[in-house]
Design a protein around this motif. Structure first.
Motif, PDB file in Angstrom:
ATOM      1  N   LEU A   7      13.719  68.122 -80.584  1.00 39.27           N
ATOM      2  CA  LEU A   7      12.337  67.667 -80.535  1.00 39.27           C
ATOM      3  C   LEU A   7      12.307  66.160 -80.358  1.00 39.27           C
ATOM      4  O   LEU A   7      13.086  65.444 -81.000  1.00 39.27           O
ATOM      5  N   PRO A   8      11.418  65.686 -79.498  1.00 39.54           N
ATOM      6  CA  PRO A   8      11.396  64.243 -79.213  1.00 39.54           C
ATOM      7  C   PRO A   8      11.045  63.390 -80.437  1.00 39.54           C
ATOM      8  O   PRO A   8      11.665  62.365 -80.686  1.00 39.54           O
ATOM      9  N   ASN A   9      10.079  63.836 -81.233  1.00 38.81           N
ATOM     10  CA  ASN A   9       9.653  62.986 -82.347  1.00 38.81           C
ATOM     11  C   ASN A   9      10.538  63.137 -83.580  1.00 38.81           C
ATOM     12  O   ASN A   9      10.553  62.293 -84.451  1.00 38.81           O
ATOM     13  N   GLY A  10      11.257  64.215 -83.639  1.00 38.96           N
ATOM     14  CA  GLY A  10      12.222  64.394 -84.728  1.00 38.96           C
ATOM     15  C   GLY A  10      11.601  64.639 -86.091  1.00 38.96           C
ATOM     16  O   GLY A  10      12.291  64.622 -87.089  1.00 38.96           O
ATOM     17  N   THR A  11      10.307  64.847 -86.164  1.00 33.66           N
ATOM     18  CA  THR A  11       9.682  65.066 -87.470  1.00 33.66           C
ATOM     19  C   THR A  11       9.712  66.534 -87.862  1.00 33.66           C
ATOM     20  O   THR A  11       9.752  66.872 -89.027  1.00 33.66           O
ATOM     21  N   HIS A  12       9.663  67.381 -86.853  1.00 31.25           N
ATOM     22  CA  HIS A  12       9.615  68.808 -87.138  1.00 31.25           C
ATOM     23  C   HIS A  12      10.999  69.249 -87.567  1.00 31.25           C
ATOM     24  O   HIS A  12      11.976  69.070 -86.872  1.00 31.25           O
ATOM     25  N   SER A  13      11.070  69.830 -88.749  1.00 29.64           N
ATOM     26  CA  SER A  13      12.401  70.210 -89.229  1.00 29.64           C
ATOM     27  C   SER A  13      12.628  71.689 -89.003  1.00 29.64           C
ATOM     28  O   SER A  13      11.946  72.528 -89.561  1.00 29.64           O
ATOM     29  N   GLU A  14      13.561  71.975 -88.176  1.00 29.69           N
ATOM     30  CA  GLU A  14      13.942  73.360 -87.880  1.00 29.69           C
ATOM     31  C   GLU A  14      15.041  73.749 -88.863  1.00 29.69           C
ATOM     32  O   GLU A  14      15.925  72.948 -89.150  1.00 29.69           O
ATOM     33  N   PRO A  15      14.987  74.941 -89.437  1.00 33.15           N
ATOM     34  CA  PRO A  15      16.089  75.314 -90.323  1.00 33.15           C
ATOM     35  C   PRO A  15      17.413  75.304 -89.559  1.00 33.15           C
ATOM     36  O   PRO A  15      17.455  75.707 -88.404  1.00 33.15           O
ATOM     37  N   LEU A 250      12.138  76.770-107.638  1.00 37.60           N
ATOM     38  CA  LEU A 250      12.950  76.342-106.508  1.00 37.60           C
ATOM     39  C   LEU A 250      12.828  77.294-105.330  1.00 37.60           C
ATOM     40  O   LEU A 250      12.986  76.896-104.185  1.00 37.60           O
ATOM     41  N   LYS A 251      12.578  78.557-105.617  1.00 38.46           N
ATOM     42  CA  LYS A 251      12.416  79.549-104.549  1.00 38.46           C
ATOM     43  C   LYS A 251      11.323  80.522-104.962  1.00 38.46           C
ATOM     44  O   LYS A 251      11.306  80.983-106.107  1.00 38.46           O
ATOM     45  N   THR A 252      10.427  80.823-104.058  1.00 37.44           N
ATOM     46  CA  THR A 252       9.438  81.875-104.273  1.00 37.44           C
ATOM     47  C   THR A 252       9.760  82.962-103.270  1.00 37.44           C
ATOM     48  O   THR A 252       9.767  82.698-102.063  1.00 37.44           O
ATOM     49  N   ILE A 253      10.075  84.127-103.756  1.00 41.47           N
ATOM     50  CA  ILE A 253      10.579  85.177-102.868  1.00 41.47           C
ATOM     51  C   ILE A 253       9.605  86.344-102.858  1.00 41.47           C
ATOM     52  O   ILE A 253       9.258  86.896-103.903  1.00 41.47           O
ATOM     53  N   GLN A 254       9.161  86.689-101.665  1.00 47.94           N
ATOM     54  CA  GLN A 254       8.225  87.794-101.504  1.00 47.94           C
ATOM     55  C   GLN A 254       8.600  88.584-100.260  1.00 47.94           C
ATOM     56  O   GLN A 254       9.431  88.133 -99.463  1.00 47.94           O
ATOM     57  N   ALA A 255       7.985  89.727-100.102  1.00 46.85           N
ATOM     58  CA  ALA A 255       8.111  90.489 -98.867  1.00 46.85           C
ATOM     59  C   ALA A 255       6.830  91.299 -98.742  1.00 46.85           C
ATOM     60  O   ALA A 255       6.782  92.465 -99.120  1.00 46.85           O
ATOM     61  N   PRO A 256       5.763  90.673 -98.267  1.00 50.99           N
ATOM     62  CA  PRO A 256       4.444  91.324 -98.264  1.00 50.99           C
ATOM     63  C   PRO A 256       4.496  92.660 -97.538  1.00 50.99           C
ATOM     64  O   PRO A 256       5.057  92.766 -96.453  1.00 50.99           O
ATOM     65  N   GLY A 257       3.914  93.665 -98.173  1.00 51.51           N
ATOM     66  CA  GLY A 257       3.860  94.999 -97.564  1.00 51.51           C
ATOM     67  C   GLY A 257       5.126  95.798 -97.781  1.00 51.51           C
ATOM     68  O   GLY A 257       5.113  97.019 -97.724  1.00 51.51           O
ATOM     69  N   VAL A 258       6.242  95.118 -98.030  1.00 54.26           N
ATOM     70  CA  VAL A 258       7.507  95.831 -98.220  1.00 54.26           C
ATOM     71  C   VAL A 258       7.843  95.908 -99.706  1.00 54.26           C
ATOM     72  O   VAL A 258       8.181  96.961-100.223  1.00 54.26           O
TER      73      VAL A 258
ATOM     74  N   ASP B 385      -1.419  73.831 -95.389  1.00 53.49           N
ATOM     75  CA  ASP B 385      -0.573  72.660 -95.616  1.00 53.49           C
ATOM     76  C   ASP B 385       0.252  72.848 -96.877  1.00 53.49           C
ATOM     77  O   ASP B 385       1.460  72.578 -96.909  1.00 53.49           O
ATOM     78  N   LEU B 386      -0.443  73.341 -97.903  1.00 53.82           N
ATOM     79  CA  LEU B 386       0.200  73.542 -99.203  1.00 53.82           C
ATOM     80  C   LEU B 386       1.357  74.524 -99.060  1.00 53.82           C
ATOM     81  O   LEU B 386       2.468  74.276 -99.555  1.00 53.82           O
ATOM     82  N   ALA B 387       1.076  75.631 -98.342  1.00 58.64           N
ATOM     83  CA  ALA B 387       2.104  76.657 -98.163  1.00 58.64           C
ATOM     84  C   ALA B 387       3.292  76.083 -97.406  1.00 58.64           C
ATOM     85  O   ALA B 387       4.446  76.339 -97.736  1.00 58.64           O
ATOM     86  N   ARG B 388       3.001  75.273 -96.370  1.00 62.84           N
ATOM     87  CA  ARG B 388       4.075  74.721 -95.557  1.00 62.84           C
ATOM     88  C   ARG B 388       4.912  73.744 -96.382  1.00 62.84           C
ATOM     89  O   ARG B 388       6.136  73.757 -96.361  1.00 62.84           O
ATOM     90  N   ARG B 389       4.184  72.893 -97.161  1.00 62.74           N
ATOM     91  CA  ARG B 389       4.893  71.908 -97.965  1.00 62.74           C
ATOM     92  C   ARG B 389       5.804  72.606 -98.984  1.00 62.74           C
ATOM     93  O   ARG B 389       6.958  72.245 -99.177  1.00 62.74           O
ATOM     94  N   LYS B 390       5.235  73.675 -99.587  1.00 63.91           N
ATOM     95  CA  LYS B 390       5.998  74.410-100.590  1.00 63.91           C
ATOM     96  C   LYS B 390       7.242  75.035 -99.961  1.00 63.91           C
ATOM     97  O   LYS B 390       8.343  74.989-100.515  1.00 63.91           O
ATOM     98  N   ASN B 391       7.033  75.582 -98.774  1.00 65.70           N
ATOM     99  CA  ASN B 391       8.132  76.218 -98.070  1.00 65.70           C
ATOM    100  C   ASN B 391       9.253  75.221 -97.793  1.00 65.70           C
ATOM    101  O   ASN B 391      10.426  75.526 -97.944  1.00 65.70           O
ATOM    102  N   LEU B 392       8.836  74.023 -97.361  1.00 63.25           N
ATOM    103  CA  LEU B 392       9.820  72.977 -97.058  1.00 63.25           C
ATOM    104  C   LEU B 392      10.594  72.598 -98.315  1.00 63.25           C
ATOM    105  O   LEU B 392      11.811  72.450 -98.285  1.00 63.25           O
ATOM    106  N   GLU B 393       9.833  72.456 -99.405  1.00 63.02           N
ATOM    107  CA  GLU B 393      10.476  72.081-100.672  1.00 63.02           C
ATOM    108  C   GLU B 393      11.497  73.119-101.104  1.00 63.02           C
ATOM    109  O   GLU B 393      12.511  72.793-101.710  1.00 63.02           O
ATOM    110  N   GLU B 394      11.186  74.373-100.784  1.00 60.98           N
ATOM    111  CA  GLU B 394      12.064  75.441-101.255  1.00 60.98           C
ATOM    112  C   GLU B 394      13.245  75.671-100.338  1.00 60.98           C
ATOM    113  O   GLU B 394      14.014  76.604-100.521  1.00 60.98           O
ATOM    114  N   ASP B 395      13.387  74.833 -99.314  1.00 61.88           N
ATOM    115  CA  ASP B 395      14.469  75.012 -98.357  1.00 61.88           C
ATOM    116  C   ASP B 395      15.827  74.566 -98.895  1.00 61.88           C
ATOM    117  O   ASP B 395      16.852  74.880 -98.321  1.00 61.88           O
TER     118      ASP B 395
END
Lengths: 362, 480
Positions: A7-15, A250-258, B385-395
């Motif tokens: 990405l040109p701006n480098g702000t978007h963080s891709e996993p 630190l982690k919120t884990i879900q699987a909506p519908g599943v 925004d909140l969801a995205r920020r939270k997601n990033l934090e949890e990475d």
């Protein structure tokens, strides 16, 4: 896998690509056996630490012992006249305890001496709760037990004397789950009042309280193998990993519908993914530069939990992605256990089913 | 766990919390490992050794084998083996992983080699009553025994050798008649291994401290510490401080250089008023406090000093019977002491309930303070925004699978690499050479000690219970 263009701006963080690779390297489990012996729903399952024995407990008050590898039934007997809610096997694989609707807990030898009697007498009886006992757990040294009850309290028991050591006036609702940290210094209680509390065993003092942002009842909670974190499951179909010291999620884990967990507590279990048969030897590599042996786990951490739609969901903890969904049960899954080697998952569900399902990976 | 406890809580005990009925003359907490301080070994005047569970205040093992008082105890590094030294001239090594009941075989990492039905593993006989004996910190097959006749014997069970330690320096061996004479005048009164296991420290009857290499058995250093006999020696858990108790009724603290074993006298404690002799000495688990069990005839007192400032902080005053032995818990402000009656007193401090712990996000304040509202505290954030920020934090990556290893006390490791301060350009070659020689010597001792290791390899060892046995009546009722 396509590599995303930079990405040109480098702000978007891709996993990073490594994070996405998690699920693809995860093991695949398949239904291998169905074990039938109980006359009502299977409510609790445990493997012994030595990996040899699987114990199942049912709403019929029976305990059944299975060979963990072959699935063969070794023995079974009626321990309680009422349903059993939870069982715990001592870490040295000597004893088994039950938590029952009759307000008591019983202790039996796991591998008893051969005797003519079919229904062995319990070695100890733990009487003290005034309402059904919902959960039970042996301390890491097998010398103490903690039980959580519908009477809103938790009790720490002296196993040898069979007596109450400490009474924890724990919560404002049923205590659904109890467990120990790895050193046996702390007890954790999780309750329908939405709180998780940590207790100092030696003084009986409350050390810390954790809540969740929706105030949902806590149906299950446990320390992770690293005692810095804990895993909780709330009746809002959500699993969370907390840092114990900062109380931060630190982690919120879900699987909506599943993954649905709104009414019935079901354990959620963290385990290390077993080595894949392809023989990835990354874990054996030793870092030649460092003299301190920093040995991180070689394989990713997985979480397995049962859902109210009969499914069993396996997540990769790090990426929070679902790795696999196991389908086979018709009703709410209330009991799940993982073999110490991570290769066998067992599950039990509410009636009309009365069997234990055994899932394997190669 | 330790981080969650109140950091301002009192770090030393205050009053007797409970009393264990026993016949003890010596006591020792298990000092290291995840279950450090969970067990208390009590050596009895009748020769019976009891292992108490500190949490339940119940006996988890009774070890019968000695016929006279047990004055010395030692735990192996992972607590699987216990050593007891008795006035009946024997030392017994017990394997605590064994349960007598034939059907109880604990399935733990410790149970690999055991098929025996008795926990008595070895009996070592000596020519004189044994005052005390200790395991080598790295290998329970090496034992250092102090006999009441003033001899210190190094027993190596691997090759069956026994060597009486002598005051011999490597190069001096053949010369000096006067040396011989001096040796005759003094004998060794106490001996311990340094916590890392690379040196033996012995105290002599003429006030000398001898530092001995366990592998070569040569004396490396002689240090004059006192003018009278050194009765007892004890290290703190880190191995950086040593306390001596001498016949002149003074306690001396010396700091120990972990590499060169250079001793620096730090402080001297004395009870100037009563001229109290000391029956037991020790450090608190964190090494901050110094403990002296007073040998009064009519009182049961434990003196506690601050190691750094040398201030006398507390004198624990117990029941009337005199004190014989005491030990400080490795992680908590708990002291166990034995009275002449044989009863074991457990001293604790009562900390008030922390009510803020019951509610998440609460903090107890000493006084009212002005609350500073954050600029964005009540701003409503867009949900996506909140969801995205939270997601990033949890990475972030977290390691939930590795058990913590830094949360419990472990013995210090020998120094096998030259510390960086020795590499500084200002250090002369001579000093560096001394450093290198010590590093090599420590490495050699470690290699020697680690050869043919024992079976005490599982760090999480604990004592399994035999729940088939009947309990005695007093036991059944518990203490409270």
């Amino acid at each position: 896998m396509a590599i995303p263009p930079p990405l040109p701006n480098g702000t978007h963080s891709e996993p990073p690509p490594e994070a996405e690779a998690g699920p693809s390297t995860a093991p695949r489990y398949h239904l291998s056996q169905t074990l039938s012996a109980h006359s009502r729903a299977v409510t609790a399952l445990r493997f012994s630490n030595d990996g040899e024995t699987l114990v199942s407990a049912g709403a019929d008050g029976y305990l059944h012992f299975w060979n963990a590898e072959s699935g063969e039934c070794i023995r079974g007997f009626r321990a309680h006249k009422t349903g059993i809610n939870d069982i715990s096997i001592s870490p040295d694989s000597l004893y088994l305890t039950t938590a029952s609707d009759d307000c008591t807990s019983l202790l039996f030898p796991l591998y008893p001496p051969p005797s003519p009697a079919d229904e062995p007498l319990p070695l100890k009886t733990f009487t003290g709760h005034t309402a059904p006992v919902l959960s039970i757990s042996f301390s890491p040294k097998s010398n103490l037990l903690v039980t959580g009850s519908f009477d809103e309290s938790a009790i720490i028991w002296d196993v040898r004397r069979g007596k109450v050591l400490r009474n924890l006036p724990a919560h404002a609702d049923a205590v659904w789950c109890v467990c120990w940290d790895a050193e046996g210094a702390m007890v954790m209680t999780g309750s329908g009042d939405g709180l998780i509390r940590l207790w100092d065993v030696s003084s009986g003092q409350c050390l810390k309280t954790l809540d969740n942002d929706t105030n949902s009842p806590v149906s299950y909670a446990s320390f992770t193998p690293s005692s810095y974190f804990l895993l909780s499951s709330t009746l809002s179909s959500t699993l969370r990993i907390y840092n114990i010291h900062t109380s931060k999620v630190l982690k919120t884990i879900q699987a909506p519908g599943v993954y649905i967990s709104e009414k019935y507590p079901c354990p959620a279990i963290i385990f290390e993914a077993p080595d894949l048969p392809s023989g990835k030897e990354d874990g054996m590599e030793i870092d030649g530069n460092s003299n301190i042996d920093v040995k991180g786990p070689a394989n990713p951490a997985l979480i397995v939990a049962g859902s109210e739609n009969g499914k069993i969901v396996i997540w990769d903890l790090q990426s929070k992605n679902v790795c696999q969904v196991l389908q086979g049960h018709l009703n709410t899954v209330v009991a799940v256990a993982v073999h110490p080697n991570g290769r066998i998952i067992v599950s039990g569900s509410l009636e009309p089913e009365r069997s234990v399902k055994l899932w394997r990976t190669n | 766990m330790q981080q969650l406890l109140n950091p301002f809580a009192q770090k030393y005990p205050e009053a007797v919390d409970s009393t264990l009925s026993s016949q003890g003359v010596s006591i020792l907490f298990n000092p290291y490992g995840p279950f450090a301080g969970h067990y208390l070994a009590v050596g009895g005047s009748d020769g019976i050794v009891e292992i108490w569970d500190v949490e339940t205040r119940g006996i988890v093992r009774l070890l019968e084998g000695h016929v006279k008082a047990v004055g010395g105890l030692s735990w192996s590094r992972n607590n699987r083996y216990l050593l007891s030294a008795s006035l009946d001239s024997t030392v017994i090594i017990w394997d605590l992983s064994i349960l007598i009941h034939p059907h109880l075989q604990p399935k733990t990492p410790a149970s690999s080699s055991s098929s025996s039905s008795t926990s008595r593993l070895h009996t070592i006989r000596f020519d004189a009553p044994v005052a005390s004996a200790v395991f080598h910190p790295r290998n329970s097959k090496i034992i250092l025994a102090t006999l009441t006749c003033g001899e210190v014997v190094l027993v190596d069970l691997r090759d069956g050798s026994r060597n009486v330690l002598e005051d011999v320096v490597e190069d001096e061996e053949e010369k000096a008649e006067d040396d011989d004479e001096r040796r005759k005048k003094s004998s060794m009164a106490c001996a311990v291994f340094s916590p890392c296991g690379t040196r033996i420290y012995t105290g002599t009857t003429n006030g000398m401290l001898l530092i001995i290499d366990p592998a070569t058995r040569y004396v490396l250093q002689r240090v004059k510490v006192a003018t009278s006999a050194i009765r007892q020696l004890r290290f703190d858990a880190s191995g950086q401080n040593i306390i001596t108790s001498a016949s002149d009724r003074a306690l001396r603290i010396l700091s120990v250089d972990p590499l060169t074993s250079t001793l620096t006298p730090l402080h001297r404690f004395q009870d100037l008023v009563n001229r109290t002799p000391w029956h037991a000495i020790g450090f608190s688990g964190d090494g901050e406090y110094v403990m002296g069990g007073a040998g009064h005839k009519m009182a049961h007192n434990v003196f506690i000093w601050d190691r750094e400032s040398t201030v006398l902080i507390k004198v624990l005053e117990g029941p009337k019977e005199p004190l014989i032995d005491c030990d400080w818990h490795p992680t908590r402000p708990v002291i166990a002491s034995i009275a002449t009656s044989g009863d074991v007193h457990i001293w604790q401090t009562s900390s008030p309930d922390n009510w803020a712990a019951f509610a998440p996000g609460f903090e107890e304040l000493e006084e009212n303070i002005e609350y500073d509202e954050r600029e964005d505290e009540f701003d409503i954030e867009d949900e996506t925004d909140l969801a995205r920020r939270k997601n990033l934090e949890e990475d972030l990556l977290i390691d939930v699978l590795s058990p913590p290893t830094d949360s419990y006390p472990l013995p210090p490791k020998p120094i096998i690499h030259l510390p960086t301060q020795y590499l500084a350009p200002t250090i002369s070659d001579e000093i560096r050479l001394v450093g290198e020689r010590n590093v090599k010597s420590q490495k050699d001792v470690m290699d020697w000690a680690d050869r043919e290791p024992d079976d005490d390899t599982w760090e999480g060892f604990y004592v399994s219970l035999d729940l088939h046995e009947e309990l005695g009546e007093d036991e059944e009722n518990g203490l409270d």
